[in-house]
Design an enzyme around this catalytic site. Structure first.
Site, short mmCIF file in Angstrom:
data_model
loop_
_atom_site.label_atom_id
_atom_site.label_comp_id
_atom_site.label_asym_id
_atom_site.label_seq_id
_atom_site.Cartn_x
_atom_site.Cartn_y
_atom_site.Cartn_z
N ASP A 90 0.86 -1.18 0.00
CA ASP A 90 0.00 0.00 0.00
C ASP A 90 0.90 1.23 0.00
O ASP A 90 1.68 1.44 0.93
CB ASP A 90 -0.92 -0.01 1.23
CG ASP A 90 -1.90 1.16 1.23
OD1 ASP A 90 -1.62 2.20 0.61
OD2 ASP A 90 -2.96 1.04 1.88
N ARG B 299 0.83 14.56 14.07
CA ARG B 299 1.39 14.16 12.78
C ARG B 299 1.46 15.39 11.89
O ARG B 299 0.44 16.04 11.64
CB ARG B 299 0.45 13.10 12.19
CG ARG B 299 1.05 12.22 11.16
CD ARG B 299 0.06 11.16 10.69
NE ARG B 299 -1.05 11.76 9.94
CZ ARG B 299 -1.86 11.06 9.12
NH1 ARG B 299 -1.71 9.76 8.98
NH2 ARG B 299 -2.83 11.67 8.48
#
Lengths: 401, 401
Positions: B199, B373
């Protein structure tokens, strides 16, 4: 009706309760578009809607729009708005993914709900992609058999026996426009302990659909035909309320998870119809569906059904009056109540005729081997368009004879 | 590098070879957008492109645009344009459906190519939706087992034994940004007769990806992060040339059929990568991907990788200089070569900090339980944006301490 002049058609248009909806579509001048059953016409509001979503929501709002502009909830919100068009209740419909993918989901769910059964009855009349998907799913499942059935509703119903998990059928035949008796086939399925799955791609927004009244278990369909969502628009999926807590489907992406932003390991299906979602909502495509539903919200569905029937009747009447020699053979049911909103004729040179019609700006479809298919989208077609199309057809047919 | 002033950042921006690309994006004034790894920013050309496709192609061209404007071929055409970004060859990539759905397809294909094996090794670090999809597919297949593996590349590789059909792993960890060694894990899989599926959602358009060089079997990924295709944009799917004639996948809709317009009964997969298509192409969403690839076509990928690494290094350096007490703990690899284009820190009040940053127009992400993040999209972020963001972070952190 007996229509012998263009003036009669003009009178019919003058009293058409759906005339106002035509003004909501952007239609190319001088084109007679009898293909709204393949790709629906463009609503006038779509471009501005997309521009707003792109510029204000994506461009300016960026990631905050998932909540701030309700992006995450769009598949359910649009499903609730679409539900009345197919006789469903709020909380039974989602919009997303494609018809084929949604069929895969609901058929897998149906097989899961009937664990001892491994036969799927498939309607031989269905749009081929439905058959390919049924084949694709069944090839994964040991012992799964597809029983493809040719014939009328009785034949289809009789093929459903106690070994059958589900029947998958198209409500309206994509070639001949024949309408299946949803109530009869579904009822037969239930009497044998099977489930009924319907593809409504050619009936949603075209004819009366009553999923809950007819006790349908699952349904799917596209929004790019009569529902005007645009080329390759997201599809819809219906699951009856009674199955929502027990059905499971294998395309178990995070959008169908009970707590997608918990990022936990292990799939836990969302309560309700959201468990049939898979993918991150395709916001731009969904915005186009929303622009179309803005029109559909204000439409009287009974008027749509009535006008669709009349347009089809008119097409048949004019073609048969113009070609009494039977050069064009009606391939659709003559009775409007047995027909969807397209009318099919047979002619040995159908492909050539469709190409010649297109060269004269009359847009219709060829379907192998010999079918001319004319779509009667009630929201934007006029009676006079049918008259003019048959005039051109007559000239074109004279040229190939 | 050692950066002790905003002026140094301004110098770095002045000599940035990607500065021209920033001008191709529409970014809200006064927002510091460190979330391009979640939803990429809007290219300036997207709105006009969509308007053109909607108005000219759909509105005016109607059904004829499937051929006339090459709609039908878009998934393959855009796949070929995307291929160089992931080290793939023309004819190995399609764009369509979603990452989760594409993962379902390629994992089913991989299991089909390894008929005697029924174990799937799954990377415990993956984005949860990947795990849900693996679980969904395996629940359909008798005997299929998911072996979820925690740990580094070696642990992951060692879990691949002769019973394993395929390993599914994320190239870049969506939380910590750790990069897996694609070559090592793939090579180990092959040495045990297994296939490797990656992925690339957090690596395409961000770091170097060399699918063909690393002999990857299948890959999937989204286009709405670093590839700027818009919210819920269609995903991509890679299948190595050597598998194209033998791989089969169960979402066998008509777009993947050898002759979709033959409308024949029975699925026959298209030659080549087109067999991985399922659905009618979603033209509006694909147009937005195309607008983004118009930018990416002109980008030097080495410059993207280099700048991404420098932006991340700068973020770490500035945060650690500002908070020498360790209030913010680096959760990503310190070495840029082991890191994707986002940087994660831990803080016990991460959720609150992210909300406070957003209130000051610094947009980043919280991921449970304690992660901040920060995404470093190289095409439109400036060094000075990192400086300013850390300034705000410092003020915000002072307020919660």
């Amino acid at each position: 009706m007996t229509v012998t002049s263009k003036a009669t058609c003009e009178d019919l248009d003058a009293s058409d309760p759906l005339a106002v909806q035509r003004s909501m579509f952007s239609l190319p001048e001088a084109t007679l578009y009898l293909d709204g059953n393949s790709l629906g016409a463009l609503p006038r509001s779509t471009a501005a809607k997309l521009d707003k979503v792109i510029t204000e929501q994506w461009g300016a709002g960026l990631i905050s729009s998932w909540e701030g502009h309700g992006w995450w909830a769009k598949p359910l919100e649009l499903g609730d708005r679409l539900a009345p068009l197919i006789g469903a209740a709020p909380g039974e419909v989602v919009v997303g993914d494609s018809t084929s993918i949604n069929l895969f989901k609901v058929l897998a769910a149906a097989l899961g709900l009937r664990p001892g059964r491994r036969v799927v009855v498939a309607d031989a009349r269905h749009f081929p992609s439905d058959g390919y998907v049924i084949e694709g799913l069944c090839a994964l499942l040991p012992g799964c058999q597809v029983r493809t059935v040719e014939g009328d509703d009785r034949r289809l119903a009789e093929a459903i026996d106690d070994s059958v998990a589900a029947v998958v059928a198209d409500h309206v035949d994509y070639r001949y426009s024949t309408v299946r008796d949803m109530s009869e086939v579904t009822s037969r399925a239930h009497s044998r302990g099977a489930l009924a799955i319907w593809d409504l791609s050619h009936s949603a927004g075209a004819i009366a659909v009553a999923l809950d009244r007819d006790e349908v278990d699952f349904a799917v369909g596209c929004t790019y035909k009569y529902l005007n969502g645009g080329p390759g628009a997201p599809a819809f999926l219906f699951a009856a309320q009674r199955h929502l807590e027990t059905a499971r489907q294998p395309l178990s992406g995070w959008s169908g998870h009970a707590d997608p932003f918990g990022f936990s390991a292990g799939y836990k299906p969302a309560p309700g119809v959201a468990r049939f979602l898979c993918s991150t909502p395709a916001i731009l495509s969904l915005a186009a569906v929303e622009a179309s539903l803005d029109i559909w919200d204000s439409v009287d569905l009974a008027a749509v059904v009535d006008k669709g029937a009349r347009l089809g009747d008119l097409m048949i009447e004019l073609v048969e009056a113009r070609f009494p020699d039977g050069a064009m053979t009606l391939a659709s049911p003559r009775r409007a109540s047995e027909r969807g909103n397209h009318v099919a004729f047979r002619h040995p040179r159908a492909a050539e005729l469709i190409a010649r019609l297109a060269a004269r700006s009359v847009i219709a479809d060829f379907r192998p081997p010999d079918i001319l298919r004319f779509g009667m989208a009630p929201l934007y077609l006029r009676y006079v368009d049918i008259w003019d199309s048959v005039e051109v057809l007559s000239e074109v047919l004279g040229a190939v004879d």
